[in-house]
Scaffold this motif. Structure first.
Motif, PDB file in Angstrom:
ATOM      1  N   VAL A 193       1.891   9.644 -16.589  1.00 33.60           N
ATOM      2  CA  VAL A 193       2.757   9.273 -15.470  1.00 33.60           C
ATOM      3  C   VAL A 193       2.833   7.757 -15.384  1.00 33.60           C
ATOM      4  CG1 VAL A 193       3.138   9.493 -12.989  1.00 33.60           C
ATOM      5  CG2 VAL A 193       2.069  11.369 -14.260  1.00 33.60           C
ATOM      6  N   ARG A 194       4.058   7.243 -15.312  1.00 31.00           N
ATOM      7  CA  ARG A 194       4.292   5.796 -15.232  1.00 31.00           C
ATOM      8  C   ARG A 194       4.839   5.432 -13.856  1.00 31.00           C
ATOM      9  NH1 ARG A 194       7.540   5.339 -21.035  1.00 31.00           N
ATOM     10  NH2 ARG A 194       5.700   5.397 -22.406  1.00 31.00           N
ATOM     11  N   PRO A 195       3.975   5.086 -12.908  1.00 30.14           N
ATOM     12  CA  PRO A 195       4.466   4.701 -11.580  1.00 30.14           C
ATOM     13  C   PRO A 195       5.159   3.338 -11.615  1.00 30.14           C
ATOM     14  CG  PRO A 195       2.153   5.358 -11.527  1.00 30.14           C
ATOM     15  CD  PRO A 195       2.516   5.143 -12.949  1.00 30.14           C
ATOM     16  N   GLY A 196       6.082   3.182 -10.684  1.00 30.11           N
ATOM     17  CA  GLY A 196       6.692   1.878 -10.462  1.00 30.11           C
ATOM     18  C   GLY A 196       5.934   1.148  -9.374  1.00 30.11           C
ATOM     19  N   LEU A 197       6.644   0.321  -8.612  1.00 31.04           N
ATOM     20  CA  LEU A 197       6.003  -0.453  -7.544  1.00 31.04           C
ATOM     21  C   LEU A 197       5.571   0.487  -6.419  1.00 31.04           C
ATOM     22  CD1 LEU A 197       5.462  -3.493  -7.086  1.00 31.04           C
ATOM     23  CD2 LEU A 197       7.477  -3.516  -5.620  1.00 31.04           C
ATOM     24  N   LEU A 198       4.304   0.372  -6.030  1.00 34.23           N
ATOM     25  CA  LEU A 198       3.729   1.254  -5.017  1.00 34.23           C
ATOM     26  C   LEU A 198       3.444   0.496  -3.724  1.00 34.23           C
ATOM     27  CD1 LEU A 198       1.093   3.132  -7.233  1.00 34.23           C
ATOM     28  CD2 LEU A 198       3.344   3.978  -6.522  1.00 34.23           C
ATOM     29  N   ALA A 199       3.400   1.237  -2.635  1.00 40.63           N
ATOM     30  CA  ALA A 199       2.980   0.680  -1.352  1.00 40.63           C
ATOM     31  C   ALA A 199       2.269   1.785  -0.587  1.00 40.63           C
ATOM     32  CB  ALA A 199       4.167   0.161  -0.557  1.00 40.63           C
ATOM     33  N   GLY A 200       1.509   1.397   0.426  1.00 37.71           N
ATOM     34  CA  GLY A 200       0.800   2.382   1.221  1.00 37.71           C
ATOM     35  C   GLY A 200      -0.569   1.879   1.621  1.00 37.71           C
ATOM     36  N   PRO A 201      -1.371   2.739   2.218  1.00 36.80           N
ATOM     37  CA  PRO A 201      -2.701   2.333   2.680  1.00 36.80           C
ATOM     38  C   PRO A 201      -3.546   1.714   1.574  1.00 36.80           C
ATOM     39  CG  PRO A 201      -2.146   4.500   3.529  1.00 36.80           C
ATOM     40  CD  PRO A 201      -1.085   4.150   2.548  1.00 36.80           C
ATOM     41  N   PHE A 202      -4.233   0.621   1.920  1.00 39.26           N
ATOM     42  CA  PHE A 202      -5.156  -0.079   1.023  1.00 39.26           C
ATOM     43  C   PHE A 202      -4.464  -0.656  -0.210  1.00 39.26           C
ATOM     44  CE2 PHE A 202      -7.918   3.353   2.934  1.00 39.26           C
ATOM     45  CZ  PHE A 202      -8.448   2.529   3.912  1.00 39.26           C
ATOM     46  N   ASP A 203      -3.229  -1.091  -0.061  1.00 40.18           N
ATOM     47  CA  ASP A 203      -2.496  -1.705  -1.161  1.00 40.18           C
ATOM     48  C   ASP A 203      -3.171  -3.024  -1.535  1.00 40.18           C
ATOM     49  OD1 ASP A 203      -0.737  -2.867  -2.908  1.00 40.18           O
ATOM     50  OD2 ASP A 203       0.903  -3.082  -1.472  1.00 40.18           O
ATOM     51  N   PRO A 204      -3.752  -3.148  -2.747  1.00 38.39           N
ATOM     52  CA  PRO A 204      -4.469  -4.370  -3.107  1.00 38.39           C
ATOM     53  C   PRO A 204      -3.544  -5.542  -3.427  1.00 38.39           C
ATOM     54  CG  PRO A 204      -4.439  -2.882  -4.977  1.00 38.39           C
ATOM     55  CD  PRO A 204      -3.830  -2.124  -3.825  1.00 38.39           C
ATOM     56  N   THR A 205      -2.260  -5.268  -3.688  1.00 36.09           N
ATOM     57  CA  THR A 205      -1.345  -6.356  -4.045  1.00 36.09           C
ATOM     58  C   THR A 205      -0.867  -7.118  -2.822  1.00 36.09           C
ATOM     59  OG1 THR A 205       0.709  -5.061  -3.883  1.00 36.09           O
ATOM     60  CG2 THR A 205      -0.523  -4.954  -5.970  1.00 36.09           C
ATOM     61  N   GLU A 206      -0.934  -6.484  -1.633  1.00 35.44           N
ATOM     62  CA  GLU A 206      -0.528  -7.131  -0.384  1.00 35.44           C
ATOM     63  C   GLU A 206       0.966  -7.449  -0.349  1.00 35.44           C
ATOM     64  OE1 GLU A 206      -2.529  -9.054   2.679  1.00 35.44           O
ATOM     65  OE2 GLU A 206      -2.597  -6.893   2.369  1.00 35.44           O
ATOM     66  N   ARG A 207       1.788  -6.814  -1.185  1.00 30.32           N
ATOM     67  CA  ARG A 207       3.213  -7.155  -1.192  1.00 30.32           C
ATOM     68  C   ARG A 207       3.904  -6.728   0.104  1.00 30.32           C
ATOM     69  NH1 ARG A 207       2.845  -5.525  -6.769  1.00 30.32           N
ATOM     70  NH2 ARG A 207       2.909  -7.376  -8.093  1.00 30.32           N
ATOM     71  N   LEU A 208       3.888  -5.442   0.384  1.00 28.12           N
ATOM     72  CA  LEU A 208       4.543  -4.978   1.609  1.00 28.12           C
ATOM     73  C   LEU A 208       3.865  -5.517   2.866  1.00 28.12           C
ATOM     74  CD1 LEU A 208       6.782  -3.323   2.853  1.00 28.12           C
ATOM     75  CD2 LEU A 208       5.295  -1.314   2.747  1.00 28.12           C
ATOM     76  N   PRO A 209       2.541  -5.553   2.947  1.00 28.57           N
ATOM     77  CA  PRO A 209       1.920  -6.138   4.149  1.00 28.57           C
ATOM     78  C   PRO A 209       2.335  -7.584   4.402  1.00 28.57           C
ATOM     79  CG  PRO A 209       0.299  -4.856   2.956  1.00 28.57           C
ATOM     80  CD  PRO A 209       1.521  -4.908   2.084  1.00 28.57           C
ATOM     81  N   GLU A 261       7.194 -18.490  -6.382  1.00 30.52           N
ATOM     82  CA  GLU A 261       7.032 -17.608  -7.532  1.00 30.52           C
ATOM     83  C   GLU A 261       7.511 -16.200  -7.206  1.00 30.52           C
ATOM     84  OE1 GLU A 261       2.972 -17.653  -8.679  1.00 30.52           O
ATOM     85  OE2 GLU A 261       2.939 -19.795  -9.158  1.00 30.52           O
ATOM     86  N   PRO A 262       8.300 -15.596  -8.113  1.00 25.60           N
ATOM     87  CA  PRO A 262       8.744 -14.220  -7.899  1.00 25.60           C
ATOM     88  C   PRO A 262       7.555 -13.267  -7.769  1.00 25.60           C
ATOM     89  CG  PRO A 262       9.968 -15.252  -9.699  1.00 25.60           C
ATOM     90  CD  PRO A 262       8.841 -16.170  -9.357  1.00 25.60           C
ATOM     91  N   MET A 263       7.685 -12.273  -6.896  1.00 28.99           N
ATOM     92  CA  MET A 263       6.672 -11.237  -6.685  1.00 28.99           C
ATOM     93  C   MET A 263       5.338 -11.822  -6.224  1.00 28.99           C
ATOM     94  SD  MET A 263       8.265  -8.388  -7.459  1.00 28.99           S
ATOM     95  CE  MET A 263       7.048  -7.132  -7.885  1.00 28.99           C
ATOM     96  N   ASN A 264       5.363 -13.060  -5.742  1.00 29.59           N
ATOM     97  CA  ASN A 264       4.144 -13.693  -5.253  1.00 29.59           C
ATOM     98  C   ASN A 264       4.419 -14.283  -3.872  1.00 29.59           C
ATOM     99  OD1 ASN A 264       1.707 -14.931  -4.849  1.00 29.59           O
ATOM    100  ND2 ASN A 264       1.880 -16.382  -6.521  1.00 29.59           N
ATOM    101  N   HIS A 265       4.945 -15.504  -3.832  1.00 35.59           N
ATOM    102  CA  HIS A 265       5.271 -16.093  -2.529  1.00 35.59           C
ATOM    103  C   HIS A 265       6.312 -15.257  -1.800  1.00 35.59           C
ATOM    104  CE1 HIS A 265       3.841 -19.825  -4.743  1.00 35.59           C
ATOM    105  NE2 HIS A 265       3.007 -19.704  -3.739  1.00 35.59           N
TER     106      HIS A 265
END
Length: 276
Positions: free
Chosen positions: A80-96, A182-186
């Motif tokens: 399984v190849r997931p794309g961009l994920l979000a939800g509880p305990f997201d370590p990337t902090e993108r959506l938060p 920076e894309p996907m960062n700032h």
């Protein structure tokens, strides 16, 4: 690799082996609609495959893991190849990070193009899909990605869920790059379309045919945003928290996970003037 050793050990001891990979395995994102048959990356000659922190070779290393598993137990492998994920305990902090900025109100710089596509999948939907595949002893290769929406719609959904009244605005790619962003960062969902037109346009047709349906787009993202706020997976002000609770109760489909200490706040990006 660890995948090879594990596959060899379990090949005769399990009915199905599920490997959670990533859409990062694809060689590039030069076109929209890439499916499971699209070319994958290969490890460059001389690359240090033991350096797990090297993001430049991440996709190629994952593709190598997929290949090893398929070689050892082709009739049992579910990749399984997931794309961009979000939800509880997201370590990337993108959506938060986006939620924090939007819930503060005012004008929020979101990216360069309001119509830029975004594919965001709730991790709980991914978990449900993985469990259903395991129960059905499904095998093969499949992308697990969210429905395509736009960056403007995502921002409006978060603003609506947080009742902040914030307005997102957009600036050209060269303007953002010149400011050192920076894309996907700032800017957590900004992807320059000139180099990555297919990044948020990966095909999820095969998963949909396997029962990998997701919640309605608006409900899913509202659930994701409010659930994270309610469970304090990012820093929410005490002033805003009470207002978010009713929304969580109304639209969350799962019980909030146990709270854990919020992660450090990322550095504030350079300020940019709103385009005139």
């Amino acid at each position: 690799s660890n995948t090879l050793h594990t596959a060899l050990a379990l090949a005769d001891r399990c009915e199905q082996y599920t490997l959670v990979s990533s859409i990062s395995v694809y060689r590039d994102f030069a076109r929209a609609g890439m499916d499971e048959a699209s070319p994958v990356a290969s490890i460059p000659e001389g690359a240090d495959t033991d350096d797990l922190t090297d993001h430049a070779t991440l996709g190629a290393r994952l593709a190598s893991c997929e290949l090893r598993l398929a070689e050892v137990c082709p009739e049992k492998a579910m990749i399984v190849r997931p794309g961009l994920l979000a939800g509880p305990f997201d370590p990337t902090e993108r959506l938060p990070r986006l939620i924090r900025r939007v819930e503060g109100g005012g004008e929020v710089l979101a990216g360069s193009d309001a119509d830029q596509p975004v594919q965001l999948l709730d991790v709980r939907d991914l978990a449900g899909f993985l469990l259903s595949c395991a129960a059905a002893r499904a095998t093969g290769l499949v992308n697990a990605v969210g429905s395509v929406t736009t960056l403007r719609e995502l921002c409006e959904t978060v603003a609506d869920a947080t009742h902040s009244g914030a307005e997102c605005y957009f600036a050209p790619d060269h303007h953002l790059a010149r400011a050192g962003l920076e894309p996907m960062n700032h800017l957590p969902f900004w992807v320059p379309q000139a180099g990555y037109p297919g990044y948020f346009r990966v095909s999820g047709v095969r998963a949909a045919g396997m029962g990998g349906g997701e919640r309605a787009r608006r409900q899913q993202r509202r659930c994701c945003a409010c659930h994270q706020a309610h469970a304090h997976h990012f820093q929410t002000t005490s002033r805003d928290a009470p207002a978010l609770l009713p929304a969580c109760s109304a639209i969350c489909f799962v019980s909030p996970a146990a709270p854990r200490p919020p992660p450090p706040t990322p550095p504030t990006p350079p300020a940019l003037p709103a385009p005139r």
